[in-house]
Motif scaffolding. Structure first.
Motif, PDB file in Angstrom:
ATOM      1  N   LEU A 173      -4.946  -5.332  10.278  1.00 43.04           N
ATOM      2  CA  LEU A 173      -6.185  -5.075   9.549  1.00 43.04           C
ATOM      3  C   LEU A 173      -5.845  -4.360   8.251  1.00 43.04           C
ATOM      4  N   TRP A 194      -9.782 -11.202  -4.345  1.00 44.09           N
ATOM      5  CA  TRP A 194      -8.652 -10.471  -3.777  1.00 44.09           C
ATOM      6  C   TRP A 194      -7.446 -11.379  -3.903  1.00 44.09           C
ATOM      7  N   LEU A 219      -8.728  -9.091   6.432  1.00 43.21           N
ATOM      8  CA  LEU A 219      -9.315  -8.168   5.468  1.00 43.21           C
ATOM      9  C   LEU A 219     -10.474  -7.422   6.118  1.00 43.21           C
ATOM     10  N   ALA A 220     -10.457  -6.116   5.916  1.00 44.02           N
ATOM     11  CA  ALA A 220     -11.492  -5.279   6.530  1.00 44.02           C
ATOM     12  C   ALA A 220     -12.163  -4.427   5.460  1.00 44.02           C
ATOM     13  N   GLY A 221     -13.228  -3.729   5.851  1.00 42.71           N
ATOM     14  CA  GLY A 221     -13.888  -2.781   4.960  1.00 42.71           C
ATOM     15  C   GLY A 221     -14.357  -3.413   3.667  1.00 42.71           C
ATOM     16  N   THR A 222     -13.974  -2.834   2.535  1.00 40.90           N
ATOM     17  CA  THR A 222     -14.435  -3.310   1.219  1.00 40.90           C
ATOM     18  C   THR A 222     -13.907  -4.701   0.884  1.00 40.90           C
ATOM     19  N   LEU A 223     -12.871  -5.164   1.575  1.00 38.80           N
ATOM     20  CA  LEU A 223     -12.281  -6.468   1.274  1.00 38.80           C
ATOM     21  C   LEU A 223     -12.879  -7.595   2.103  1.00 38.80           C
ATOM     22  N   ARG A 224     -13.742  -7.250   3.061  1.00 43.07           N
ATOM     23  CA  ARG A 224     -14.298  -8.268   3.955  1.00 43.07           C
ATOM     24  C   ARG A 224     -15.140  -9.280   3.168  1.00 43.07           C
ATOM     25  N   ASP A 236      -7.282  -2.736   4.506  1.00 43.21           N
ATOM     26  CA  ASP A 236      -8.368  -2.283   3.641  1.00 43.21           C
ATOM     27  C   ASP A 236      -7.757  -1.508   2.472  1.00 43.21           C
ATOM     28  N   ASN A 294      -8.728   1.405  -0.689  1.00 46.31           N
ATOM     29  CA  ASN A 294      -9.672   2.376  -1.233  1.00 46.31           C
ATOM     30  C   ASN A 294      -9.880   2.072  -2.716  1.00 46.31           C
ATOM     31  N   THR A 295     -11.062   1.600  -3.071  1.00 48.35           N
ATOM     32  CA  THR A 295     -11.342   1.206  -4.460  1.00 48.35           C
ATOM     33  C   THR A 295     -12.140   2.260  -5.222  1.00 48.35           C
ATOM     34  N   HIS A 341      -4.851   0.942   3.309  1.00 50.16           N
ATOM     35  CA  HIS A 341      -5.026   1.378   4.695  1.00 50.16           C
ATOM     36  C   HIS A 341      -4.706   0.202   5.625  1.00 50.16           C
TER      37      HIS A 341
END
Length: 524
Positions: free
Chosen positions: A49, A15, A499-504, A51, A53-54, A446
């Motif tokens: 926070l 990232w 970083l949250a969600g897919t980036l965590r 995130d 969408n990938t 997001h």
């Protein structure tokens, strides 16, 4: 078969954060006053926070999304003779692949003459050195003619110093013309065109040439004689060029006491398309336009009529936007969210018209800069202008603008990426990082933690602007599936992003851009 989306985030993905912010520890940095008399801590942070969408891109842009522009004024001030500079070509090559639009206010005063360069066409040089200066140019031209392939030169310091003297004198003339809206003709010789194309070709840029639309017949129809001569010469040289006609046709009445309505403009473009098809080498060349000015009432009406009356002849719809005029004298103006948001409002107007008449057409921002009329010294050529430039790229990408052409790569005034000493300015480095890291696939972002309740009658404007793309596939330092997020922080305090969600738990490479030295936001 639909194309596979190649930006899923895998466990080993990176990232990348490209962050532009105004806060540094230097006392010389501009700090906005804090309301309410409260002391603002430099280390104060707000948790955000983040995130992305990938699963699929929201927009897919042109590979040449960030592109460049050169103004025809470089013929008048003499800098066109120095486009063969190895240093200048190297700097331009760093921003390739890209388009290079040769156009601007003086597009509609260009006259092509199929002659080799003569001193009388180049305009005055420093009186005492005029003969030696012209002789040096001629000797440089002869040396370039002997080279095969890319023709590059290293100009002596004395020659460059004389050119800077000449350009400084001519800049006052050019600025006076622009402020008065009264322009003199500009002669483009065959030799000048050769030098322009050599620069674009050596730098890996695709040239888009703007033809004079104000060369008119008595019945106000477009006189294509000069354009045809230029097309035939370029075709004979096998120059790979795309074309456009005119610049800001909505302003012709004030510039030349002549108006061109939308139906006439559409007819002119149809004539140019026919002309291109009649020259075999350019039968499939791309045509762009109508290149209207800022989309205010008259420009919007002209664009609407143009699209309605045959605007589908163009391969992409082009228009221009400038944020501020020469009345801006404070660095704070470059940080105003209200100013940054004007671009989004203008894009919405243009897209609405294009989608009504030709929804399949791409839209280009065909000439954008931080300031009008050459910019403002020690403002539009400094670090502060980077907020407008990165904001332009982010907003344009989010709206699906296919290409953004930066005015100008190298030019008179203070809007350029490279100065007259051939040194890169802050916006150049910002552009270079953008080209290296940011790919054409735009992702949805997001954000949580910035919610504010709007007050009655007030619009909430974002001071933390976050944009996300798949990382450029041309960058082999990062694996497929990497994501680049670029951020503009206009707050008075630092912000902590989690970083949250897919980036965590992803590896992060951060590129943090701050002003260098003690000049703060005025740093160059």
């Amino acid at each position: 078969m639909p194309r596979q989306f190649l930006c899923p985030v895998f466990g080993s993905s990176l990232w990348l954060a490209l962050i532009l912010q105004s806060l540094i520890s230097s006392a010389a940095t501009y700090r906005r006053p804090v309301s309410g008399g409260k002391r603002q801590s430099f280390l104060e942070r707000t948790l955000i926070l983040l995130d992305v969408n990938t699963r699929s891109p929201v927009k897919v842009l042109n590979d040449n999304f960030l592109s460049l522009q050169l103004d025809p004024s470089i013929i008048k001030d003499g800098w066109l003779d120095f486009l063969s500079s190895k240093r200048l070509v190297t700097l331009a090559r760093g921003l390739s692949p890209a388009y290079l639009r040769f156009g601007g206010k003086r597009t509609d005063f260009l006259q092509f003459h199929n002659l080799k360069n003569l001193a009388k066409f180049r305009g005055p040089g420093p009186d005492y050195y005029l003969k030696n200066y012209e002789d040096d140019i001629v000797r440089s031209d002869f040396a370039l003619d002997k080279q095969k392939g890319c023709k590059l030169a290293s100009h002596p310091d004395m020659m460059l110093e004389l050119q800077r003297e000449k350009a400084a004198q001519m800049q006052q003339v050019l600025l006076k013309e622009q402020l008065s809206n009264i322009y003199s003709d500009v002669t483009l010789t065959a030799r000048s065109l050769d030098k322009l194309y050599n620069f674009a070709d050596c730098a890996g840029l695709h040239l888009i040439f703007g033809l004079n639309a104000l060369h008119r017949n008595p019945d106000n129809s477009w006189n294509a004689s000069s354009a045809l001569s230029l097309l035939k010469y370029s075709a004979g040289k096998k120059y790979n060029i795309s074309w456009e006609l005119g610049n800001e046709p909505n302003s012709y009445r004030t510039m030349a006491a002549r108006s061109v309505n939308s139906s006439r403009l559409a007819q002119d473009y149809s004539l140019l398309k026919t002309l291109l098809q009649s020259v075999r080498f350019y039968s499939r060349a791309n045509l762009y336009g109508p290149n209207i000015g800022r989309p205010r009432k008259n420009a919007i009406l002209l664009l609407d009529g143009f699209m309605k009356n045959g605007g589908s002849v163009v391969d992409a719809v082009t228009w221009q936007h400038y944020y501020i005029d020469r009345r801006v004298t404070k660095v704070e103006d470059f940080l105003k969210t209200r100013l940054l948001d004007t671009l989004s409002e203008q894009i919405t107007k243009v897209l609405k018209i294009v989608q009504t008449h030709a929804p399949e057409k791409h839209v280009w921002l065909g000439g954008v800069g931080p300031a009008w009329a050459g910019g403002t010294n020690n403002l539009s050529d400094t670090f502060a202008a980077g907020f407008l430039w990165l904001n332009t790229l982010g907003i344009a990408a989010a709206h699906g603008i296919d290409v953004v052409l930066r005015h100008s790569f190298f030019d008179y005034g203070y809007n350029h990426l490279v100065d007259q000493n051939f040194n890169p300015l802050p916006d150049y480095w910002l552009s270079l990082l953008f080209k290296r890291l940011v790919g054409p696939r735009v992702l949805a972002v997001h954000v949580a933690g910035l919610q504010r309740k709007p007050r009655p009658g007030r619009v909430i404007r974002d001071k933390l602007r976050i944009y996300a793309h798949c990382t450029s596939f041309h960058n082999h330092d990062y694996v497929r599936g990497s994501i680049t997020i670029y951020i503009i922080n206009l707050h008075r305090s630092r912000k902590k992003i989690k970083l949250a969600g897919t980036l965590r738990n992803k590896t992060v490479h951060q590129y943090l851009l701050q002003p260098f030295g003690t000049d703060g936001l005025h740093s160059t």
